[in-house]
Design a protein around this motif. Structure first.
Motif, PDB file in Angstrom:
ATOM      1  N   VAL A 275      16.780 -31.183   8.819  1.00  0.00           N
ATOM      2  CA  VAL A 275      17.320 -31.165  10.180  1.00  0.00           C
ATOM      3  C   VAL A 275      16.323 -31.807  11.140  1.00  0.00           C
ATOM      4  O   VAL A 275      15.116 -31.886  10.849  1.00  0.00           O
ATOM      5  CB  VAL A 275      17.654 -29.730  10.634  1.00  0.00           C
ATOM      6  CG1 VAL A 275      18.614 -29.070   9.653  1.00  0.00           C
ATOM      7  CG2 VAL A 275      16.398 -28.896  10.808  1.00  0.00           C
ATOM      8  N   PRO A 276      16.798 -32.269  12.323  1.00  0.00           N
ATOM      9  CA  PRO A 276      15.894 -32.903  13.293  1.00  0.00           C
ATOM     10  C   PRO A 276      14.817 -31.947  13.780  1.00  0.00           C
ATOM     11  O   PRO A 276      15.036 -30.727  13.885  1.00  0.00           O
ATOM     12  CB  PRO A 276      16.837 -33.299  14.439  1.00  0.00           C
ATOM     13  CG  PRO A 276      18.192 -33.373  13.827  1.00  0.00           C
ATOM     14  CD  PRO A 276      18.203 -32.321  12.756  1.00  0.00           C
ATOM     15  N   GLU A 277      13.671 -32.501  14.092  1.00  0.00           N
ATOM     16  CA  GLU A 277      12.538 -31.720  14.565  1.00  0.00           C
ATOM     17  C   GLU A 277      12.890 -30.904  15.811  1.00  0.00           C
ATOM     18  O   GLU A 277      12.405 -29.784  15.992  1.00  0.00           O
ATOM     19  CB  GLU A 277      11.361 -32.652  14.864  1.00  0.00           C
ATOM     20  CG  GLU A 277      10.116 -31.980  15.385  1.00  0.00           C
ATOM     21  CD  GLU A 277       9.473 -31.079  14.343  1.00  0.00           C
ATOM     22  OE1 GLU A 277       8.758 -30.144  14.753  1.00  0.00           O
ATOM     23  OE2 GLU A 277       9.693 -31.308  13.147  1.00  0.00           O
ATOM     24  N   SER A 278      13.747 -31.453  16.673  1.00  0.00           N
ATOM     25  CA  SER A 278      14.102 -30.774  17.920  1.00  0.00           C
ATOM     26  C   SER A 278      14.792 -29.436  17.683  1.00  0.00           C
ATOM     27  O   SER A 278      14.812 -28.569  18.560  1.00  0.00           O
ATOM     28  CB  SER A 278      15.005 -31.676  18.767  1.00  0.00           C
ATOM     29  OG  SER A 278      16.206 -31.977  18.055  1.00  0.00           O
ATOM     30  N   ARG A 279      15.381 -29.257  16.500  1.00  0.00           N
ATOM     31  CA  ARG A 279      16.073 -28.012  16.197  1.00  0.00           C
ATOM     32  C   ARG A 279      15.135 -26.921  15.685  1.00  0.00           C
ATOM     33  O   ARG A 279      15.520 -25.757  15.594  1.00  0.00           O
ATOM     34  CB  ARG A 279      17.171 -28.266  15.147  1.00  0.00           C
ATOM     35  CG  ARG A 279      18.307 -29.144  15.663  1.00  0.00           C
ATOM     36  CD  ARG A 279      19.072 -28.414  16.747  1.00  0.00           C
ATOM     37  NE  ARG A 279      20.155 -29.214  17.304  1.00  0.00           N
ATOM     38  CZ  ARG A 279      20.986 -28.782  18.257  1.00  0.00           C
ATOM     39  NH1 ARG A 279      20.829 -27.573  18.743  1.00  0.00           N
ATOM     40  NH2 ARG A 279      21.943 -29.564  18.714  1.00  0.00           N
ATOM     41  N   LEU A 280      13.919 -27.296  15.353  1.00  0.00           N
ATOM     42  CA  LEU A 280      12.958 -26.329  14.812  1.00  0.00           C
ATOM     43  C   LEU A 280      12.150 -25.741  15.970  1.00  0.00           C
ATOM     44  O   LEU A 280      11.022 -26.131  16.246  1.00  0.00           O
ATOM     45  CB  LEU A 280      12.050 -26.986  13.786  1.00  0.00           C
ATOM     46  CG  LEU A 280      12.774 -27.644  12.611  1.00  0.00           C
ATOM     47  CD1 LEU A 280      11.776 -28.327  11.685  1.00  0.00           C
ATOM     48  CD2 LEU A 280      13.604 -26.617  11.839  1.00  0.00           C
ATOM     49  N   THR A 281      12.754 -24.803  16.653  1.00  0.00           N
ATOM     50  CA  THR A 281      12.147 -24.204  17.833  1.00  0.00           C
ATOM     51  C   THR A 281      10.964 -23.320  17.449  1.00  0.00           C
ATOM     52  O   THR A 281      10.838 -22.892  16.294  1.00  0.00           O
ATOM     53  CB  THR A 281      13.181 -23.341  18.572  1.00  0.00           C
ATOM     54  OG1 THR A 281      13.578 -22.258  17.715  1.00  0.00           O
ATOM     55  CG2 THR A 281      14.410 -24.164  18.946  1.00  0.00           C
ATOM     56  N   PRO A 282      10.086 -23.011  18.408  1.00  0.00           N
ATOM     57  CA  PRO A 282       8.998 -22.061  18.118  1.00  0.00           C
ATOM     58  C   PRO A 282       9.513 -20.723  17.598  1.00  0.00           C
ATOM     59  O   PRO A 282       8.880 -20.102  16.745  1.00  0.00           O
ATOM     60  CB  PRO A 282       8.301 -21.912  19.473  1.00  0.00           C
ATOM     61  CG  PRO A 282       8.558 -23.214  20.165  1.00  0.00           C
ATOM     62  CD  PRO A 282       9.938 -23.618  19.737  1.00  0.00           C
ATOM     63  N   ARG A 283      10.669 -20.280  18.086  1.00  0.00           N
ATOM     64  CA  ARG A 283      11.233 -19.023  17.617  1.00  0.00           C
ATOM     65  C   ARG A 283      11.587 -19.110  16.137  1.00  0.00           C
ATOM     66  O   ARG A 283      11.340 -18.175  15.365  1.00  0.00           O
ATOM     67  CB  ARG A 283      12.472 -18.662  18.437  1.00  0.00           C
ATOM     68  CG  ARG A 283      13.134 -17.362  17.990  1.00  0.00           C
ATOM     69  CD  ARG A 283      14.319 -17.011  18.863  1.00  0.00           C
ATOM     70  NE  ARG A 283      13.889 -16.672  20.217  1.00  0.00           N
ATOM     71  CZ  ARG A 283      14.724 -16.301  21.176  1.00  0.00           C
ATOM     72  NH1 ARG A 283      16.023 -16.234  20.942  1.00  0.00           N
ATOM     73  NH2 ARG A 283      14.266 -15.997  22.372  1.00  0.00           N
ATOM     74  N   TRP A 284      12.176 -20.259  15.736  1.00  0.00           N
ATOM     75  CA  TRP A 284      12.509 -20.445  14.320  1.00  0.00           C
ATOM     76  C   TRP A 284      11.252 -20.445  13.462  1.00  0.00           C
ATOM     77  O   TRP A 284      11.197 -19.784  12.425  1.00  0.00           O
ATOM     78  CB  TRP A 284      13.264 -21.760  14.120  1.00  0.00           C
ATOM     79  CG  TRP A 284      13.240 -22.243  12.692  1.00  0.00           C
ATOM     80  CD1 TRP A 284      12.353 -23.122  12.137  1.00  0.00           C
ATOM     81  CD2 TRP A 284      14.104 -21.825  11.625  1.00  0.00           C
ATOM     82  NE1 TRP A 284      12.621 -23.282  10.789  1.00  0.00           N
ATOM     83  CE2 TRP A 284      13.688 -22.504  10.460  1.00  0.00           C
ATOM     84  CE3 TRP A 284      15.184 -20.944  11.549  1.00  0.00           C
ATOM     85  CZ2 TRP A 284      14.323 -22.330   9.225  1.00  0.00           C
ATOM     86  CZ3 TRP A 284      15.813 -20.775  10.316  1.00  0.00           C
ATOM     87  CH2 TRP A 284      15.379 -21.465   9.177  1.00  0.00           C
ATOM     88  N   ARG A 285      10.226 -21.174  13.901  1.00  0.00           N
ATOM     89  CA  ARG A 285       8.991 -21.265  13.109  1.00  0.00           C
ATOM     90  C   ARG A 285       8.327 -19.887  12.982  1.00  0.00           C
ATOM     91  O   ARG A 285       7.798 -19.540  11.933  1.00  0.00           O
ATOM     92  CB  ARG A 285       8.032 -22.276  13.745  1.00  0.00           C
ATOM     93  CG  ARG A 285       8.546 -23.710  13.669  1.00  0.00           C
ATOM     94  CD  ARG A 285       7.479 -24.694  14.101  1.00  0.00           C
ATOM     95  NE  ARG A 285       7.964 -26.053  14.086  1.00  0.00           N
ATOM     96  CZ  ARG A 285       8.061 -26.809  12.984  1.00  0.00           C
ATOM     97  NH1 ARG A 285       7.708 -26.305  11.812  1.00  0.00           N
ATOM     98  NH2 ARG A 285       8.515 -28.051  13.065  1.00  0.00           N
ATOM     99  N   TRP A 286       8.367 -19.115  14.066  1.00  0.00           N
ATOM    100  CA  TRP A 286       7.779 -17.781  14.016  1.00  0.00           C
ATOM    101  C   TRP A 286       8.571 -16.882  13.071  1.00  0.00           C
ATOM    102  O   TRP A 286       7.993 -16.120  12.289  1.00  0.00           O
ATOM    103  CB  TRP A 286       7.735 -17.176  15.416  1.00  0.00           C
ATOM    104  CG  TRP A 286       7.118 -15.814  15.464  1.00  0.00           C
ATOM    105  CD1 TRP A 286       7.730 -14.634  15.742  1.00  0.00           C
ATOM    106  CD2 TRP A 286       5.749 -15.489  15.214  1.00  0.00           C
ATOM    107  NE1 TRP A 286       6.843 -13.584  15.681  1.00  0.00           N
ATOM    108  CE2 TRP A 286       5.615 -14.086  15.361  1.00  0.00           C
ATOM    109  CE3 TRP A 286       4.626 -16.244  14.881  1.00  0.00           C
ATOM    110  CZ2 TRP A 286       4.396 -13.426  15.190  1.00  0.00           C
ATOM    111  CZ3 TRP A 286       3.412 -15.590  14.702  1.00  0.00           C
ATOM    112  CH2 TRP A 286       3.309 -14.190  14.854  1.00  0.00           C
TER     113      TRP A 286
END
Length: 336
Positions: A275-286
């Protein structure tokens, strides 16, 4: 591939041509150079590698999980197949190692590792090197380490012999992040299924914003084709122990980690690649990181006590160089 006389690696190539990729299918070492040069600039981002407290703690924890609680820092250490320097640089920051050297078959990776070390202010040198012919004198290091490297090496036993040669008598080696035979099967299948589902579902008009441009997806597929060549081995923990002992190592011991963490982690990594980088929010990464931490704790504190070690995904191994002469075996290294 030999280092330059000054020990400064030549620059790697960020992209391989279709002709080079085709030739690499018959040459695992060429494939490793091409693939890892290709990945050097984005490798840390792809695998969520950092050089802060998160990865410092991870590196120190897995080192201690296999090597035991050793308080005194090692004066010198070399990372074999260092990639961007993740394991060594974070162990140095964690106080396990004072001075380090990075080696890798990929010039691009050595270049990136040295740049990372310079940015962190760490005392590190680097050489482009074949793991089966390490370009350092006998008895050079107190510690040799590696993370996710043994499965790329054609002759694993010869690599262990070279590691023992460059270690000082009584010195230790620690390798982590190697795929187990069983773990690799379920991780790859989960990754392939997740890739197919993600790239199929994001074709729907309502989800187009979640789809990477086709050019980037094709690039990922091309890299994945080389991955099938550079990933040469999977390991049974007991067999890996015997390989190290045949090379002359003493005090050899393998442990494993990640079962539920791998079953969930591989699909998460695959989604992040699709998926595009823009969809990988800080909340998702956390969320992804905390999920992995929680499941890793379950694996370590619960499942590892009741399940055979061969079921877990990551194999880690340690051993030492005998203080007397190293007894070498004529046996061939592990293949396949």
């Amino acid at each position: 591939m030999d280092p330059t006389p000054t020990g400064v690696p030549p620059s790697g190539r960020p992209h391989a041509s279709a002709e080079e990729v085709e030739a690499a299918f018959d040459d695992p070492k060429l494939a490793n150079v091409l693939y890892h040069d290709w990945e050097a600039g984005t490798y840390d981002h792809k695998w969520s590698i950092s050089y802060d407290e998160r990865c410092i703690s991870y590196a120190v924890d897995i080192f201690r999980a296999v090597a035991g609680e050793e308080a005194a820092p090692y004066p010198t250490a070399m990372e074999l197949g260092s990639g961007t320097g993740f394991f060594l640089l974070n162990l140095m920051q964690g106080g396990v190692v004072k001075r380090g050297s990075v080696t890798d078959l990929s010039p691009g990776m050595v270049e990136t590792a040295l740049r990372n070390a310079e940015h962190l202010g760490l005392d590190v040198d680097g050489r482009v090197a074949d793991a089966e012919r390490i370009p350092y004198p006998d008895d050079s290091f107190d510690l040799v380490i590696g993370h996710a490297v043994l499965h790329h090496i054609p002759d694993v036993q010869e690599a262990f012999r070279e590691v023992l040669r460059v270690l000082k008598p009584g010195g230790r080696f620690v390798f982590a992040g190697e795929p187990s035979r069983i773990g690799d099967r379920y991780a790859r299948r989960l990754g392939q299924l997740t890739w197919w589902l993600t790239t199929t579902v994001t074709r729907l008009p309502a989800l187009r914003d979640w789809r990477k441009p086709q050019r980037e997806l094709d690039e990922s597929s091309r890299a994945a084709a080389l991955e099938a060549v550079v990933d040469i081995h999977t390991f049974d923990p007991g067999e890996l122990e015997r390989t190290a002992m045949r090379a002359g190592a003493a005090d050899v011991h393998a442990v494993t980690e990640e079962l539920s963490a791998a079953i969930v982690g591989w699909p998460i990594r695959t989604i992040e690649a699709a998926v595009p980088e823009s969809r990988l929010t800080p909340r998702w990464r956390w969320y992804a990181y905390k999920t992995w931490l929680t499941l890793s704790s379950v694996d370590r504190n619960v499942l590892s006590r009741v399940l055979p070690r061969r079921l877990f995904y990551n194999v880690m191994i340690t051993g030492t160089k005998p203080r007397g002469p190293v007894a070498l075996s004529p046996d061939n290294g592990m293949r396949g």
